[in-house]
Motif scaffolding. Sequence first.
Motif, PDB file in Angstrom:
ATOM      1  N   PRO A 118       0.814  -1.224   0.000  1.00  0.00           N
ATOM      2  CA  PRO A 118       0.000   0.000   0.000  1.00  0.00           C
ATOM      3  C   PRO A 118       0.845   1.271   0.000  1.00  0.00           C
ATOM      4  CG  PRO A 118      -0.909  -1.580   1.550  1.00  0.00           C
ATOM      5  CD  PRO A 118       0.419  -2.130   1.110  1.00  0.00           C
ATOM      6  N   ALA A 119       1.982   1.255   0.739  1.00  0.00           N
ATOM      7  CA  ALA A 119       2.842   2.430   0.743  1.00  0.00           C
ATOM      8  C   ALA A 119       3.408   2.696  -0.647  1.00  0.00           C
ATOM      9  CB  ALA A 119       3.982   2.248   1.757  1.00  0.00           C
ATOM     10  N   ALA A 120       3.830   1.629  -1.334  1.00  0.00           N
ATOM     11  CA  ALA A 120       4.357   1.785  -2.692  1.00  0.00           C
ATOM     12  C   ALA A 120       3.293   2.331  -3.629  1.00  0.00           C
ATOM     13  CB  ALA A 120       4.881   0.448  -3.204  1.00  0.00           C
ATOM     14  N   ALA A 121       2.040   1.812  -3.513  1.00  0.00           N
ATOM     15  CA  ALA A 121       0.955   2.295  -4.370  1.00  0.00           C
ATOM     16  C   ALA A 121       0.661   3.766  -4.100  1.00  0.00           C
ATOM     17  CB  ALA A 121      -0.299   1.452  -4.141  1.00  0.00           C
ATOM     18  N   LEU A 122       0.691   4.153  -2.822  1.00  0.00           N
ATOM     19  CA  LEU A 122       0.415   5.535  -2.460  1.00  0.00           C
ATOM     20  C   LEU A 122       1.504   6.468  -2.996  1.00  0.00           C
ATOM     21  CD1 LEU A 122      -1.406   7.498  -0.993  1.00  0.00           C
ATOM     22  CD2 LEU A 122      -0.179   6.970   1.129  1.00  0.00           C
ATOM     23  N   ILE A 123       2.767   6.049  -2.872  1.00  0.00           N
ATOM     24  CA  ILE A 123       3.867   6.879  -3.385  1.00  0.00           C
ATOM     25  C   ILE A 123       3.762   7.044  -4.896  1.00  0.00           C
ATOM     26  CG2 ILE A 123       6.365   6.942  -3.713  1.00  0.00           C
ATOM     27  CD1 ILE A 123       6.621   5.586  -0.962  1.00  0.00           C
ATOM     28  N   VAL A 124       3.436   5.951  -5.588  1.00  0.00           N
ATOM     29  CA  VAL A 124       3.275   6.019  -7.049  1.00  0.00           C
ATOM     30  C   VAL A 124       2.139   6.982  -7.414  1.00  0.00           C
ATOM     31  CG1 VAL A 124       2.576   4.718  -9.089  1.00  0.00           C
ATOM     32  CG2 VAL A 124       4.270   3.758  -7.513  1.00  0.00           C
TER      33      VAL A 124
END
Length: 367
Positions: A118-124
């Motif tokens: 989820p953190a990676a998706a949010l950063i993207v």
Amino acid sequence: MMNDEIYYNKERIREELNQDLSQDDSHRSGILFARRARLARGVGLAAMFFPIAGVLVTHFHTGGWWLLLVGWAFIWPHLAWQLACRSAVPHRSEILNLKIDAVITGVWTGLMGVTTLPAAALIVMIGMNLMGSGGFRLFIAGIMIMLLSTLATLQLTGTLVLRLPGPLEWGLTLPVLMLYPMLFAWVSHRTALRLAEHKRRLELMSTRDGMTGVFNRRHWEILLRNEYDQCRRSQCAGTLLIIDIDHFKTINDTWGHDVGDEAIVAITRQLQLTLRSCDVIGRFGGDEFAVIMSRTSAESAIAAMSRVHERLKNMPLPGAPAQRLRISVGVAPWGPQFGHYREWLKAADVALYKAKNAGRGRTEVAA
């Protein structure tokens, strides 16, 4: 005589257009910018609610984080929109909103763990918004803000940086990773279409006369210069006409400027109906028109103007039925004696004054 390269310099035209933009135009463009960001933010944050909620459920975070999540996902997009709309400078306000997005993204990244899905998706997602809204400079600034916010959150919460995603995180986050880029591409496509339409309208405004829709003087002279060069290279025929409405000041003084405008539009309409589609009609301002008739002899141009004279004899103006329109026309066929296109234009202008001095309502050819 003016220098053509300076007069027709494209950079100068762009500068003039930019100078014409009013404060209202700037405010309106800022509102449109904020509206585009509102759609991406609203959909994206609502979609990220579920992956982040999955992490909060899995790792038993306290209720305060849930309040932050609900407010950020469902209230903040609308609040950001209101802040931008009510700002005196909406564009600047929306840039600040995007930086706030970066701060909150850093908080969630630090809370969930840097390596979680989820953190990676949010950063993207936020990175795409930053790059799409402000380019590389805003993107770098946003990444730095995210990094500082993440480090601060890690320091305060003691969250583990390394954490493997579980099945719940995969199931909730993958749809966001797949669908959000499509949404962003769709928003970008709509923006590109609007920009293309806006550019087309600006080009139309910069080349056309607002009242009649024919070419304005500046653009018409560009076309005249091109026609002159073509005639000189290929030694082909070409004829230039200058047209003036007779006693136009009297029409304005007697019937009013509304009837004067009717007369200008009526003459334009008759020229468009009589001349060929390839003939280039321009308005010089006031009651004067000009026409470029490519590959046309003076005799053919005179015959066309005779038809216009006949049409005008039986054409009343709606605002002044008793008034009959008459025009004087100066005709100048191209010839090698013209060393510059302005000399060609001057010859047609001299022929026009010859028609006026001969009694008006007639067509005269340059000697």
